[in-house]
Design a protein around this motif. Structure first.
Motif, PDB file in Angstrom:
ATOM      1  N   ALA B 114       0.839  -1.206   0.000  1.00  0.00           N
ATOM      2  CA  ALA B 114       0.000   0.000   0.000  1.00  0.00           C
ATOM      3  C   ALA B 114       0.872   1.253   0.000  1.00  0.00           C
ATOM      4  O   ALA B 114       0.609   2.215  -0.726  1.00  0.00           O
ATOM      5  CB  ALA B 114      -0.934  -0.013   1.217  1.00  0.00           C
ATOM      6  N   PHE B 151       0.180  12.989   2.477  1.00  0.00           N
ATOM      7  CA  PHE B 151       0.247  11.807   3.334  1.00  0.00           C
ATOM      8  C   PHE B 151      -0.369  10.605   2.621  1.00  0.00           C
ATOM      9  O   PHE B 151      -1.271  10.761   1.802  1.00  0.00           O
ATOM     10  CB  PHE B 151      -0.475  12.083   4.649  1.00  0.00           C
ATOM     11  CG  PHE B 151       0.109  13.254   5.390  1.00  0.00           C
ATOM     12  CD1 PHE B 151       1.243  13.097   6.174  1.00  0.00           C
ATOM     13  CD2 PHE B 151      -0.435  14.525   5.259  1.00  0.00           C
ATOM     14  CE1 PHE B 151       1.818  14.179   6.818  1.00  0.00           C
ATOM     15  CE2 PHE B 151       0.129  15.620   5.907  1.00  0.00           C
ATOM     16  CZ  PHE B 151       1.268  15.446   6.689  1.00  0.00           C
ATOM     17  N   PRO B 152       0.118   9.405   2.952  1.00  0.00           N
ATOM     18  CA  PRO B 152      -0.414   8.212   2.286  1.00  0.00           C
ATOM     19  C   PRO B 152      -1.929   8.176   2.389  1.00  0.00           C
ATOM     20  O   PRO B 152      -2.506   8.573   3.405  1.00  0.00           O
ATOM     21  CB  PRO B 152       0.211   7.055   3.067  1.00  0.00           C
ATOM     22  CG  PRO B 152       1.448   7.612   3.657  1.00  0.00           C
ATOM     23  CD  PRO B 152       1.163   9.058   3.934  1.00  0.00           C
ATOM     24  N   ARG B 153      -2.529   7.703   1.339  1.00  0.00           N
ATOM     25  CA  ARG B 153      -3.971   7.703   1.242  1.00  0.00           C
ATOM     26  C   ARG B 153      -4.508   6.334   1.667  1.00  0.00           C
ATOM     27  O   ARG B 153      -3.961   5.303   1.278  1.00  0.00           O
ATOM     28  CB  ARG B 153      -4.311   8.018  -0.213  1.00  0.00           C
ATOM     29  CG  ARG B 153      -5.740   7.979  -0.558  1.00  0.00           C
ATOM     30  CD  ARG B 153      -5.963   8.489  -1.974  1.00  0.00           C
ATOM     31  NE  ARG B 153      -7.366   8.270  -2.298  1.00  0.00           N
ATOM     32  CZ  ARG B 153      -8.130   9.135  -2.944  1.00  0.00           C
ATOM     33  NH1 ARG B 153      -7.614  10.251  -3.402  1.00  0.00           N
ATOM     34  NH2 ARG B 153      -9.398   8.869  -3.161  1.00  0.00           N
ATOM     35  N   THR B 154      -5.569   6.340   2.440  1.00  0.00           N
ATOM     36  CA  THR B 154      -6.267   5.112   2.814  1.00  0.00           C
ATOM     37  C   THR B 154      -7.747   5.345   2.572  1.00  0.00           C
ATOM     38  O   THR B 154      -8.334   6.250   3.163  1.00  0.00           O
ATOM     39  CB  THR B 154      -6.022   4.767   4.302  1.00  0.00           C
ATOM     40  OG1 THR B 154      -4.627   4.540   4.500  1.00  0.00           O
ATOM     41  CG2 THR B 154      -6.787   3.535   4.717  1.00  0.00           C
ATOM     42  N   ASP B 155      -8.353   4.554   1.698  1.00  0.00           N
ATOM     43  CA  ASP B 155      -9.740   4.786   1.302  1.00  0.00           C
ATOM     44  C   ASP B 155     -10.698   3.861   2.036  1.00  0.00           C
ATOM     45  O   ASP B 155     -10.672   2.646   1.812  1.00  0.00           O
ATOM     46  CB  ASP B 155      -9.888   4.566  -0.206  1.00  0.00           C
ATOM     47  CG  ASP B 155      -9.001   5.516  -0.995  1.00  0.00           C
ATOM     48  OD1 ASP B 155      -9.090   6.730  -0.758  1.00  0.00           O
ATOM     49  OD2 ASP B 155      -8.198   5.041  -1.821  1.00  0.00           O
ATOM     50  N   PRO B 156     -11.561   4.414   2.891  1.00  0.00           N
ATOM     51  CA  PRO B 156     -12.524   3.548   3.578  1.00  0.00           C
ATOM     52  C   PRO B 156     -13.575   3.004   2.608  1.00  0.00           C
ATOM     53  O   PRO B 156     -14.146   3.746   1.818  1.00  0.00           O
ATOM     54  CB  PRO B 156     -13.156   4.463   4.635  1.00  0.00           C
ATOM     55  CG  PRO B 156     -12.866   5.859   4.203  1.00  0.00           C
ATOM     56  CD  PRO B 156     -11.647   5.812   3.338  1.00  0.00           C
ATOM     57  N   PRO B 220      -7.326  -3.982   6.493  1.00  0.00           N
ATOM     58  CA  PRO B 220      -6.577  -3.207   5.498  1.00  0.00           C
ATOM     59  C   PRO B 220      -6.475  -4.040   4.218  1.00  0.00           C
ATOM     60  O   PRO B 220      -6.266  -5.252   4.279  1.00  0.00           O
ATOM     61  CB  PRO B 220      -5.203  -3.034   6.148  1.00  0.00           C
ATOM     62  CG  PRO B 220      -5.079  -4.157   7.126  1.00  0.00           C
ATOM     63  CD  PRO B 220      -6.471  -4.547   7.548  1.00  0.00           C
ATOM     64  N   LEU B 227      -9.366   0.540   3.242  1.00  0.00           N
ATOM     65  CA  LEU B 227      -9.664   0.040   4.580  1.00  0.00           C
ATOM     66  C   LEU B 227     -11.067  -0.537   4.479  1.00  0.00           C
ATOM     67  O   LEU B 227     -12.042   0.216   4.349  1.00  0.00           O
ATOM     68  CB  LEU B 227      -9.619   1.171   5.610  1.00  0.00           C
ATOM     69  CG  LEU B 227     -10.064   0.771   7.023  1.00  0.00           C
ATOM     70  CD1 LEU B 227      -9.088  -0.219   7.652  1.00  0.00           C
ATOM     71  CD2 LEU B 227     -10.217   2.001   7.914  1.00  0.00           C
TER      72      LEU B 227
END
Lengths: 293, 293
Positions: B114, B151-156, B220, B227
């Motif tokens: 990721a 910042f690193p992206r985290t997509d819910p 994750p 996410l």
């Protein structure tokens, strides 16, 4: 009775199918469409109510499609200039205004703010540096150079109350108002679950190991684009090692102190052991949930 | 006994404080640091085990700091060239390999994939188009032109099982393997809670209104940076209106059919009413959770 969570309850139908239909979007704009009046990312308000102008008459700026009301009227919001789209928290004025606004209107505004702010801060392609253009009614941006598609960003954040033998762990960040203590919080990182992020953040910020993380509630938070995920956890060892680069202080409060602080906040009084978080924040719900349990 | 959720359980300490200390990162690299061997976003494997090389001897490519093992050894991963960092789902080979890999190693690899994929796809500033450079051990990129921090992206993503009178709603996407049915899913959008996203997605894709959304688990999912937030909901009216632009089909399955499909999947057999999702996916846990209830 628990208050509803601020920024939820958007009454508009997001009408996903309309977004990819430019002709329908144009018709919705022309036939009674409504454009939210904003100054940069802040809402213009009339006695606490959002102000909408006739879309057809408004200047042709870049806009996003927010959705349809129950009458099928299209609602839009204007994308501000990049220099008017900071990632700062809510302004003091906005914070005050939220108290007098309708629950559904706050949610419409929150969705609009998160979305138009994303556009203003994403005019270029992160992959190749080329210029991007809005697509799908503002729910996408496409790169004219490399063809990459970009989608609005939503950052999951965990926020958590920690319990040890009838006490609750709360902390204060340097930017908080005087005496304010609230739930610890932090961004979920790539490669971790919500439960793992909760445990990591509490250990990083307060040196406390937790178990039995339980999901409580969630809240969209448009400053600039967070999804707050509230959880509760238990600690066996209450010893604190505070990371002062993150927190000014962290303390265990008794149930009586939390009750008193929540009551004092509702009555607008001082003098409690700490100043409780606002009802606007999901942290308020975490404290209320703990007291109910 | 429930299996642990795939991609959780990373045994490395993310050591947040180390990230902002370039001297310590350099020392960790030089003194026994380990570099994950990858081809683009795929892991090199030796009999199902990740392969690590001595960091000090490896070519000086752009790398990210994954964390420290129990001995305090620094672990790093290489950022691939942009053309080697697609957002495609897991390859068939990787999917097969996951079955034979150690739970903790899968989590280390997932976090690495990721994060390095994000770097490869974010070499430019979305705000101004300028070139960005990695910072904080790879947990940030800074724009050299306008100074923006990224910042690193985290997509819910919400993924949900829906129940109506002892039946479970599952759907199949065109890209699924033959006969596979799984939980419906979709990205959380700006301005909505997890619970609202669950209700919206089920209504959009299957035309079903739901109530009583209950959080179940999270995972994750590094394809490319999701996410997964798994939830369960109830429907009073089972009538389906399928959005065929999203789903090839959606159906209500009986408890007996779900039990049979889960057993068939474990035994590698065909012939059940449908092919159940893999244990690797949080959808498997949703089904298992429903059967346990």
């Amino acid at each position: 009775m628990r208050s509803p969570i601020t920024f939820t309850g958007n009454p508009l139908d997001r009408a996903d199918a309309v977004r990819s239909d430019p002709a329908r979007l144009a018709a919705l704009w022309a036939r009674g469409g409504r454009l939210l009046q904003m100054e940069g990312l802040e809402p213009d308000l009339d006695g606490g109510a959002l102000i909408w102008t006739e879309a057809g008459e408004a200047p042709k700026c870049e806009t996003v499609f927010l959705g349809l009301d129950v009458s099928g009227i299209g609602h839009f919001a204007p994308v501000p200039a990049p220099d008017q789209a900071s990632t700062a928290p809510a302004s003091f004025n906005l914070w005050q205004a939220l108290n007098g606004m309708d629950h559904g209107e706050i949610a419409i505004y929150g969705a609009a703010r998160a979305l138009v702010g994303w556009h203003a801060r994403h005019r270029f392609c992160a992959r190749c540096g080329g210029a991007t253009a809005p697509a799908k009614g503002g729910w996408q941006r496409d790169c004219g150079a490399c063809g990459a598609q970009h989608f609005p960003r939503t950052d999951p954040v965990v926020i958590m109350s920690v319990e040890h033998e009838g006490h609750l762990l709360l902390g204060r960040q340097p930017r908080f108002p005087p005496h304010r203590y609230s739930a610890l919080a932090g961004f979920v990182e790539p490669g971790e679950s919500i439960e793992e992020a909760v445990a990591r953040e509490i250990f990083e910020e307060a040196g406390v190991k937790v178990r039995d993380v339980r999901y409580v509630a969630s809240q969209p938070w448009p400053f600039p684009s967070s999804l707050m995920i509230a959880a509760h956890a238990f600690a066996d060892d209450p010893a604190l090692t505070i990371d002062h680069s993150e927190l000014e202080d962290a303390r265990w409060f008794t149930r009586a102190e939390v009750v008193e602080a929540m009551h004092a906040r509702d009555r607008g009084e001082d003098g409690a052991a700490f100043s409780a978080p606002s009802r606007t924040a999901v942290a308020w719900h975490l404290l209320a949930d703990w007291l109910e349990d």
